[in-house]
Design an enzyme around this catalytic site. Structure first.
Site, short mmCIF file in Angstrom:
data_model
loop_
_atom_site.label_atom_id
_atom_site.label_comp_id
_atom_site.label_asym_id
_atom_site.label_seq_id
_atom_site.Cartn_x
_atom_site.Cartn_y
_atom_site.Cartn_z
N ASN A 57 -18.35 -20.36 -4.37
CA ASN A 57 -17.73 -21.68 -4.34
C ASN A 57 -18.72 -22.76 -3.90
O ASN A 57 -18.72 -23.88 -4.43
CB ASN A 57 -16.52 -21.68 -3.41
CG ASN A 57 -15.34 -20.93 -4.01
OD1 ASN A 57 -15.28 -20.72 -5.21
ND2 ASN A 57 -14.41 -20.53 -3.17
N VAL B 246 0.83 -1.21 0.00
CA VAL B 246 0.00 0.00 0.00
C VAL B 246 0.86 1.25 0.00
O VAL B 246 0.60 2.22 -0.73
CB VAL B 246 -0.95 0.01 1.22
CG1 VAL B 246 -1.71 1.32 1.31
CG2 VAL B 246 -1.92 -1.16 1.13
N LYS C 139 -37.67 -21.38 3.44
CA LYS C 139 -37.95 -22.63 2.73
C LYS C 139 -36.84 -22.97 1.75
O LYS C 139 -36.39 -24.13 1.66
CB LYS C 139 -39.29 -22.51 2.00
CG LYS C 139 -39.67 -23.69 1.13
CD LYS C 139 -41.06 -23.53 0.57
CE LYS C 139 -41.14 -22.39 -0.43
NZ LYS C 139 -40.50 -22.72 -1.72
N GLY D 170 -37.60 -13.93 6.79
CA GLY D 170 -38.78 -14.77 6.92
C GLY D 170 -39.56 -14.78 5.63
O GLY D 170 -39.02 -14.48 4.57
N CYS E 141 -40.59 -17.66 1.12
CA CYS E 141 -39.52 -18.10 0.22
C CYS E 141 -38.18 -18.37 0.91
O CYS E 141 -37.66 -19.48 0.84
CB CYS E 141 -39.30 -17.06 -0.89
SG CYS E 141 -40.72 -16.85 -1.98
#
Length: 466
Positions: free
Chosen positions: A248, A34, A294, A288, A291
């Site tokens: 990955n 840096v 689950k 929640g 969708c």
């Protein structure tokens, strides 16, 4: 651009700065990756730069216009800076501070034995800088550029500088945190076209100095508090690591299923409205709805069937449950016998209760004998629950446990909930509930959504992540 943490700057007048040749001269401490890039690029902007390092090889290398690391275009810029008389090097940090207006600190902060951040290098640098500050009268700005935990700049570096120099931070000298976002291999390109420029400063004079330095490459820096800037550096890198792990794991799941993982992710990243956006990246309550819970379970199940380990994805539900459990603990800590809940559906504007995380909180409180009062403008005691109950029979248990009691907890009037409760939980950021919190008096309010109201600054209002 100013974020919500930077409003304090308006409290102070910005005083003119005395700059050498209209541009501050800069000392860069630590000539590693840096530091070397910063030295080259800052000199290319017309600043006199003094590179400082205890390693004689790096000092000699840069003094001769050579790059100490392999980085595209770095050596050309260093040679140009040396030839133009804008780049010099030294091992004497104290003198470098005396001879410059701003000091960028880019020394190493390796991992300590306990997994934390090793402070020995920044400690040594701070003491040498403090000695330099003691010997000069001009206002000097010390800019931390290395990764350090939130609070280290002002709680560790600044006290050392004050102790050694005998001067006062924010008055006699400034301290900033200016994280870098340079990718190895394209660092020069990133310096001139940064994804963002963050200036963490607790005094306006220091912020003005850094804003001027970066003005030619970014005229809209994000000015914020030192602590926020420190944390952003860590959060950015952890997020990048998270993305790598996520991609990955997607690849490991796709391969045994015969799905082209690169084709999947090529489509995934084209969605900049939801997938690559700020939409889901705001600390709040657990996820929640019909969708997300689950689908997370489904993906974990598919992976298990394929004999594939996806530890990050498999941990999402556990992390979500931990968030819900913390909300329950916060309610218990209030000692409230009657709790009011403002917002029942998993998000405002719907009557969908499927796996709404607040149901788990209500179910736990109800089982402990706490009286719960609920208001949601989209839900009434007559809202049919049979279909939703069937949908979540193998999912979250909250709606199942409350099927009989829920209608009796509902109230049509929000005021009835507020006035009848010892403590409140707010799950929806709506105008109605913002007003309700503002009128809640001194009742404890657990705000899991971070409502857009001045009431959030009240001492009785707390969130899980703020």
């Amino acid at each position: 651009m100013f974020d919500k943490h930077s409003t304090f700057f308006s409290q102070f007048p910005v005083t003119p700065l005395r700059l050498v040749e209209d541009k501050p001269s800069i000392s860069v401490v630590g000539l590693g990756y840096v530091g070397a890039v910063s030295t080259a690029c800052l000199s290319s902007l017309g600043h006199h730069v003094v590179g400082v390092d205890i390693d004689p090889a790096k000092v000699s290398c840069i003094a001769n216009g050579k790059s100490p690391i392999h980085e595209h275009d770095l050596e050309r810029l260093l040679r140009q800076g040396v030839d133009d008389g804008l780049v010099a090097t030294t091992h004497d940090l104290e003198q470098a501070v005396i001879d410059t207006d701003v000091t960028f600190v880019s020394v190493g902060t390796p991992t300590a034995a306990d997994g934390g951040c090793e402070h020995s290098c920044i400690d040594a640098a701070a003491r040498a800088i403090g000695a330099g500050l003691k010997r000069k009268d001009d206002f000097h700005v010390v800019v931390m550029r290395c990764s350090i935990p939130p609070g280290v700049t002002m709680g560790f570096i600044a006290p050392i500088l004050e102790e050694v120099s005998g001067k006062k931070v924010g008055v006699d000298f400034g301290v900033c945190f200016n994280p870098e976002f340079l990718r190895e291999g394209v660092a020069i390109e990133d310096f001139y076209a940064p994804p963002k420029t963050i200036i963490g400063a607790n005094d306006p004079r220091s912020a003005a100095v850094l804003s001027r330095i970066y003005g030619t490459i970014d005229d809209h820096p994000i000015v914020t508090s030192v602590e926020t800037a420190e944390m952003v550096k860590y959060v950015d890198n952890v997020w990048h690591a998270t993305k790598v792990c996520f991609a990955n794991e997607v690849g490991r799941l796709c391969k045994p299923l015969g799905v082209d993982s690169h084709a999947v992710m090529d489509v995934f990243v084209q969605d900049t409205k939801l997938n690559l956006s700020p939409y889901y990246l705001k600390p709040g309550f657990a996820f929640g709805g019909s969708c997300l819970p689950k689908e997370v379970r489904a993906v974990a199940h598919i992976a298990k069937q394929q004999g594939v380990s996806l530890p990050m994805i498999e941990s999402l539900s556990k992390s979500n449950t931990t968030h819900i459990e913390r909300a329950i603990e916060m309610v218990r800590e209030t000692g409230a016998k009657t709790v009011g809940v403002l917002g029942l559906a998993f998000k405002p504007g719907t009557d969908d209760l499927r796996e709404s995380p607040i149901l788990e909180v209500i179910a736990a409180l109800n089982a402990e004998g706490v009286n719960v009062l609920i208001h949601d403008p989209a839900i009434t005691p007559q809202t049919p629950l049979a279909g939703q109950l069937a949908y979540v029979r193998h999912g979250s248990s909250g709606l199942q446990a409350l099927a009989d009691d829920l209608p009796h907890m509902m109230r049509a009037d929000c005021d009835d909930v507020v006035q009848g409760a010892d403590a409140l939980i707010v799950t929806h950021d709506t105008e109605l509930y913002c007003k309700a919190v503002a009128n809640a008096g001194d009742r404890p309010v657990i705000d899991v959504v971070h409502i857009t109201s001045e009431a959030t600054s009240q001492s009785n209002v707390n969130g899980i992540g703020w």
